[in-house]
Design an enzyme around this catalytic site. Structure first.
Site, mmCIF file in Angstrom:
data_model
loop_
_atom_site.group_PDB
_atom_site.id
_atom_site.type_symbol
_atom_site.label_atom_id
_atom_site.label_comp_id
_atom_site.label_asym_id
_atom_site.label_seq_id
_atom_site.Cartn_x
_atom_site.Cartn_y
_atom_site.Cartn_z
ATOM 1 N N HIS A 199 14.089 36.347 27.188
ATOM 2 C CA HIS A 199 13.825 35.153 26.381
ATOM 3 C C HIS A 199 12.764 34.312 27.055
ATOM 4 O O HIS A 199 12.740 34.182 28.278
ATOM 5 C CB HIS A 199 15.100 34.321 26.176
ATOM 6 N N HIS A 218 11.254 30.472 27.259
ATOM 7 C CA HIS A 218 11.501 29.061 26.947
ATOM 8 C C HIS A 218 10.181 28.454 26.485
ATOM 9 O O HIS A 218 9.207 28.442 27.249
ATOM 10 C CB HIS A 218 11.948 28.297 28.192
ATOM 11 N N VAL A 244 21.037 34.262 31.289
ATOM 12 C CA VAL A 244 21.303 35.147 30.152
ATOM 13 C C VAL A 244 20.373 36.349 30.283
ATOM 14 O O VAL A 244 19.137 36.186 30.287
ATOM 15 C CB VAL A 244 21.078 34.429 28.807
ATOM 16 N N ARG A 288 16.899 26.597 19.036
ATOM 17 C CA ARG A 288 16.843 25.508 20.019
ATOM 18 C C ARG A 288 17.828 25.750 21.157
ATOM 19 O O ARG A 288 18.964 26.190 20.929
ATOM 20 C CB ARG A 288 17.151 24.160 19.349
ATOM 21 N N ASP A 289 17.356 25.447 22.371
ATOM 22 C CA ASP A 289 18.225 25.549 23.542
ATOM 23 C C ASP A 289 19.357 24.535 23.407
ATOM 24 O O ASP A 289 19.154 23.399 22.981
ATOM 25 C CB ASP A 289 17.414 25.282 24.813
ATOM 26 N N ILE A 290 20.566 24.950 23.795
ATOM 27 C CA ILE A 290 21.741 24.090 23.659
ATOM 28 C C ILE A 290 21.699 22.916 24.636
ATOM 29 O O ILE A 290 22.368 21.899 24.408
ATOM 30 C CB ILE A 290 23.026 24.931 23.853
ATOM 31 N N ASN A 348 12.427 32.811 33.137
ATOM 32 C CA ASN A 348 13.187 32.930 34.373
ATOM 33 C C ASN A 348 13.592 34.401 34.505
ATOM 34 O O ASN A 348 14.150 34.979 33.569
ATOM 35 C CB ASN A 348 14.428 32.035 34.331
HETATM 36 P P1 5GP Z 1 17.929 31.107 31.454
HETATM 37 O O1 5GP Z 1 18.634 30.158 32.403
HETATM 38 O O2 5GP Z 1 18.628 32.449 31.414
HETATM 39 O O3 5GP Z 1 16.452 31.215 31.670
HETATM 40 O O4 5GP Z 1 18.056 30.456 30.026
HETATM 41 C C1 5GP Z 1 19.228 30.503 29.266
HETATM 42 C C2 5GP Z 1 19.208 29.291 28.375
HETATM 43 O O5 5GP Z 1 20.156 29.503 27.353
HETATM 44 C C3 5GP Z 1 19.592 27.982 29.074
HETATM 45 O O6 5GP Z 1 18.504 27.066 28.999
HETATM 46 C C4 5GP Z 1 20.820 27.498 28.303
HETATM 47 O O7 5GP Z 1 20.841 26.097 28.108
HETATM 48 C C5 5GP Z 1 20.714 28.251 26.997
HETATM 49 N N1 5GP Z 1 21.992 28.549 26.384
HETATM 50 C C6 5GP Z 1 23.133 28.983 26.998
HETATM 51 N N2 5GP Z 1 24.101 29.182 26.096
HETATM 52 C C7 5GP Z 1 23.574 28.861 24.878
HETATM 53 C C8 5GP Z 1 24.115 28.863 23.546
HETATM 54 O O8 5GP Z 1 25.263 29.224 23.291
HETATM 55 N N3 5GP Z 1 23.280 28.474 22.557
HETATM 56 C C9 5GP Z 1 21.991 28.075 22.792
HETATM 57 N N4 5GP Z 1 21.268 27.686 21.736
HETATM 58 N N5 5GP Z 1 21.450 28.066 24.029
HETATM 59 C C10 5GP Z 1 22.246 28.457 25.059
#
Ligand code: 5GP
Ligand code: ZN
Length: 112
Positions: free
Chosen positions: A99, A101, A95, A30-32, A86
């Site tokens: 990945h 979503h 990140v 799950r996303d944080i 993204n």
């Molecule tokens: P991006 O912005 O790279 O597409 O998505 C990265 C996602 O990772 C974001 O939605 C963010 O909330 C999530 N995220 C960042 N740090 C952590 C973490 O430590 N644990 C979890 N479960 N999600 C994280």
């Protein structure tokens, strides 16, 4: 495993996450900071910086991610969902471990 990669650390179990599915190729957690009732991140076990790099280096892991996304949506939101990658900082990628979503539930505020 890439040094200093958050999602490599989660895959390895060095950083905790709420895992919802895992197999030999992928891990989903799950996303944080959830943006929908269901907001799960599906990641390949092998490091690649983005989805196109993953498609080039390990296409079987990308296919496994698609199957995992559907399985999660079947379990949580009637099999209907958005699957978002993204790609690039300008598009919101924060990140740099590929990945997807998985977003499900009330998506009325979604961009697309
Ligand atoms: P991006 O912005 O790279 O597409 O998505 C990265 C996602 O990772 C974001 O939605 C963010 O909330 C999530 N995220 C960042 N740090 C952590 C973490 O430590 N644990 C979890 N479960 N999600 C994280
Ligand atoms: Zn990584």
């Amino acid at each position: 495993m890439s040094d200093d990669c958050l999602f490599c650390s989660i895959v390895a179990g060095d950083i905790p996450a709420e895992r919802v599915l895992e197999n030999d190729l992928v891990v989903a957690f799950r996303d944080i900071a959830p943006k929908a009732a269901t907001h799960v991140l599906v990641v390949p076990r092998t490091h690649a910086p983005d989805v196109a790099a993953l498609a080039a280096s390990a296409p079987e892991q990308l296919a496994a991610m698609a199957l995992a996304a559907q399985e999660i949506a079947d379990a949580e939101c009637g099999g209907e969902y958005k699957w978002i990658f993204n790609t690039g900082a300008g598009a919101g990628q924060t990140v740099f471990h590929a990945h997807g979503h998985v977003l499900g539930g009330d998506l009325s505020g979604s961009l697309v």
